[in-house]
Structure formats: C-alpha cells, structure tokens
Scaffold this active site. Sequence first.
Site, PDB file in Angstrom:
ATOM      1  N   SER A  72       0.848  -1.194   0.000  1.00 34.70           N
ATOM      2  CA  SER A  72       0.000   0.000   0.000  1.00 34.70           C
ATOM      3  C   SER A  72       0.878   1.236   0.000  1.00 34.70           C
ATOM      4  O   SER A  72       1.873   1.302   0.725  1.00 34.70           O
ATOM      5  CB  SER A  72      -0.914   0.013   1.237  1.00 34.70           C
ATOM      6  OG  SER A  72      -1.699   1.181   1.268  1.00 34.70           O
ATOM      7  N   CYS A  73       0.511   2.223  -0.838  1.00 37.17           N
ATOM      8  CA  CYS A  73       1.215   3.501  -0.864  1.00 37.17           C
ATOM      9  C   CYS A  73       0.197   4.623  -0.677  1.00 37.17           C
ATOM     10  O   CYS A  73      -1.006   4.404  -0.814  1.00 37.17           O
ATOM     11  CB  CYS A  73       1.989   3.682  -2.169  1.00 37.17           C
ATOM     12  SG  CYS A  73       0.943   3.890  -3.628  1.00 37.17           S
ATOM     13  N   PRO A  74       0.633   5.843  -0.370  1.00 40.45           N
ATOM     14  CA  PRO A  74      -0.311   6.924  -0.082  1.00 40.45           C
ATOM     15  C   PRO A  74      -1.297   7.215  -1.208  1.00 40.45           C
ATOM     16  O   PRO A  74      -2.475   7.452  -0.953  1.00 40.45           O
ATOM     17  CB  PRO A  74       0.599   8.124   0.189  1.00 40.45           C
ATOM     18  CG  PRO A  74       1.868   7.518   0.685  1.00 40.45           C
ATOM     19  CD  PRO A  74       2.023   6.244  -0.076  1.00 40.45           C
ATOM     20  N   THR A 115       1.968   0.869  -5.085  1.00 39.60           N
ATOM     21  CA  THR A 115       1.265  -0.277  -4.501  1.00 39.60           C
ATOM     22  C   THR A 115       1.439  -1.512  -5.387  1.00 39.60           C
ATOM     23  O   THR A 115       1.774  -2.603  -4.901  1.00 39.60           O
ATOM     24  CB  THR A 115      -0.233   0.042  -4.341  1.00 39.60           C
ATOM     25  OG1 THR A 115      -0.377   1.127  -3.430  1.00 39.60           O
ATOM     26  CG2 THR A 115      -1.001  -1.162  -3.820  1.00 39.60           C
TER      27      THR A 115
END
Length: 483
Positions: free
Chosen positions: A9-11, A17
């Site tokens: 997961s990334c921002p 992601t």
Amino acid sequence: MALIVAITSCPTGIAHTFMAAEGLQRGAESLGHTIKVETQGSVGAENTLTAADIVAAEVVIIAADTKVDLSRFAGKRIYETSTKAAIHDGAAVIKTALEQAKPKTAGAVAPASADLVDQVAAAKAARAAGVAGPYKHLMTGVSYMLPFVVAGGLLIAIAFAFGGIYVYEDANRGTLGWALFQIGGPSAFALMVPILAGFIAFSIADRPGLAPGMIGGMLASSTGSGFLGGILAGFIAGYAALWLNRNLNLPKTLAGLKPVLILPLLSSLFVGLLMVYVIGQPVSSALNALTAWLQSMEQSSALVLGLVLGAMMAFDMGGPVNKAAYTFATGLLASQVTTPMAAVMAAGMTPPLGLALASLLFKDRFTVEEREAGKAAAVLGISFITEGAIPFAAKDPFRVIPSIMVGSAVAGALSMVFGATLAVPHGGIFVLPIPNAVGNLPMYIVAILAGTLVTAGMLYVLKRPIAGVSESGAVVASQGAAD
C-alpha cells in the site's frame, strides 16, 4: 518452499502499490516460494487475503507507506518494510522477512480461562468476526460516527453550562460558551451524518465508496432527511461504487483516471441525483413525523417505547438487536430528540450491574469464579459496556437473559416516563456529572438503580442455589466427605 502472504500500500494507491506487489512476486518466484499479495490501492483492496491464506502462511510481509490494520494477523510472524524496498529488491525483502519476522501477539484472542474483561473482549471479537453483509456496513459507519457525536454532544452540554440554553444566539457571540457551541453543534454534529454515510460506503466499496458516501451524507443533511437519509445514501453510494469498480474496464493507459476521476464522479453523480430528486424529501417527511411523535409522546407511549428499547438492549448484549436500538437512539440525537438515548444507555448499563449486585447479595446462586467476575462486571456496567453480561448469559442463558431483559425494560421505561434526556451516546456514569449532559439527573439515577435491583431480584427468583455452596458463598462439605 514457504507460503508467504503480503500486503502492499502507498499513499496514492496507484503506482507504488502495484509495483511493490510485482517486486515481491518476482522475488518469491526466484527463491522458489509461493506468495499471495493483497494490494490496498486507490480502488480498494484487491486479491484479498482470506482467513485460510493467513492461517497457512509462514510469514506476513507488510510493504506499505501507509498504516495497515494488522489485527487479522494475530499470532503470525510479521515483517514490515516500505514499498520502495519491495520494488528495489523483492527477493532480499523475502529473505529478510523469513529470517527476521516476529510474531504479532497484540489482539490475540484471550484464552477461556481469562478474567471477565478478557472474556468480554474475546466475545466481542468473535462477534465482529462473524458479522457480514449490511449489518457489518451499518456498524462500521456507526463506529466511525460515534466520536463526532460524543465530542459534539459534550461540547454542546459544556457550552450550555457556561452560557445558558441560548448560548448560540448572536448576543453571546465571542463568549467562551458561544465558541464551544460552534465547535460542538455546527461543526462536530454537522459531520455526524456525512461520516456515517461515508464509512457505510467505505465498508462496502473500500476507498472508492468514501467520497460518494460522504457527499450523499451531506445531501441527506441539507435535505433534512437526517440519519435515515444518511444510511440510505451510504448504502446506495457504496454499492454503486462497488458495481462501477468491478464492471468498468478501462485500458491501462486510462487506468490511473479510474480511482481519482471516473469512480468518484459517476458514483457521486448517481447518489447525489437520487438524494436530491427521489430520496431526500420523502425521507425528510418520515423523519419529521417520527421526531414529532417522539417529542409529543404521552406517558403511556413513552412507557411502551422505553420497555421495547430496554428489552432490545439486553436481548443479545451488543448483538444486532442491541445495536438496532442503539443506532436508532444515536441517530435521533441529530434531531435533538434525546430521551431514547437516555433510555438506551440506562438499559445497557443494568445487565452487568444487576449481575454484579446479584453475585454479591446471593452468593449461593453463583460459583466462586462468577462472584469474582461480578466485581469486573460492575466496572463494565458503570462504563455502559453491556457485553459484561455475556459470560454469565453463556453459562445459564435461560435464566440470565430473561432476568436482564426485564431489568433493562424497567430501566428504559422509567427513564422515558421520567423524561430523562442524554446529549451523548456513551460514557456511562462518567458523563452524569457533566452539566447539561443528562436531563432530570436524579430520576435518571433512580431508573438505573431500579433496573439494577429488578435484574438482581429476577436472578434470585430464577436461578437455583448451587449444591454445596452456602448463602455466604462458602463451599459446604458434603455429608460423605464429613464422614
């Protein structure tokens, strides 16, 4: 060969992601391991890990730059790193994880021999794990909404304490009481319905549901349809976003537009038009009629409503029926109808309080373990944690459940008849001293005490003395043992 599960997961939830997921998959293949990666991207969780996947996994890798909920991995070995590390060298991440991952113990289910508080926590966790479908989505929305209602209600009550019941008028502008009211009423309370709708939709469709859900919730507020409209908006937005996400296939060149433009635009447009042209006004009329009826109730109808809400609170002690009564009362706070909330909290406090009192007064009807648990039940009761009665009910349901239902029905009915009000949806006795949080406080306390005494009396009548235990609670030796 090891079986590995992972979450990336990334921002932004778009590029890193999925690049991190690919890096871990390539790394696992190169090392001869099997891996399943759940991506928590901007369109929601994909390739979701099942309970069976997690149980079978040797290690869990969290390659994320955002907070990831780890509660479902209790007892598993977990290794946490960044998406950058997984993208750069997935094989190295997997080697390190297999060597350095440590077990997660926080949140593990308590053993059966744990004390009452741990038993209650385990029971609540088991209930939450078994919840699915619309009820789960509704409860997700309610859980995220509650902090706004609690904070807003208490701030309004404190504002009234500083400036009186007309503190919100322009004549008081600039005073501390006026400022507190602005924080609690037009701000915290105004967010109640949008948060409810937004997180119902979030529970259904993950991130794609949040924007249309909150927009639908705002429209529910502006059209006057309140919490009923907010619930409808949340479900409509969530299922609309979920359907679009699953059925709208775009070429890879346009895939980046789907989470940030296409899904929020189309689903918000759909739920918004429905709220404005179809749902808002009819639901607003229904809510106004309900509010008017509740505000004009005579003693007889107040008594009946209190009996029903009270019995519902005790019936399954935190289950669907309990939560239905609680959600009904909490939603009405936005319409300034506060008598059902008082009845619901009183009725929710009395089951563990009544059991605690009965275990203290009628020792021959409880085991030593139950009498010890009664002390903890008292603390849970004053804190408005109805689930404190669950372990007692599980051991003797046909006597305990009718007893606590009668006691809670009495507490709820008396609270309604006395016209007690409650401005906040939680807190137990700890909110009672706050000025204006509770209306008709002396009689409200009487309602809680009456429900507690009736519960204890019912337990005395229905439960039979335990063989070998005296009225003082001492274990009596049998005749054979004496001989």
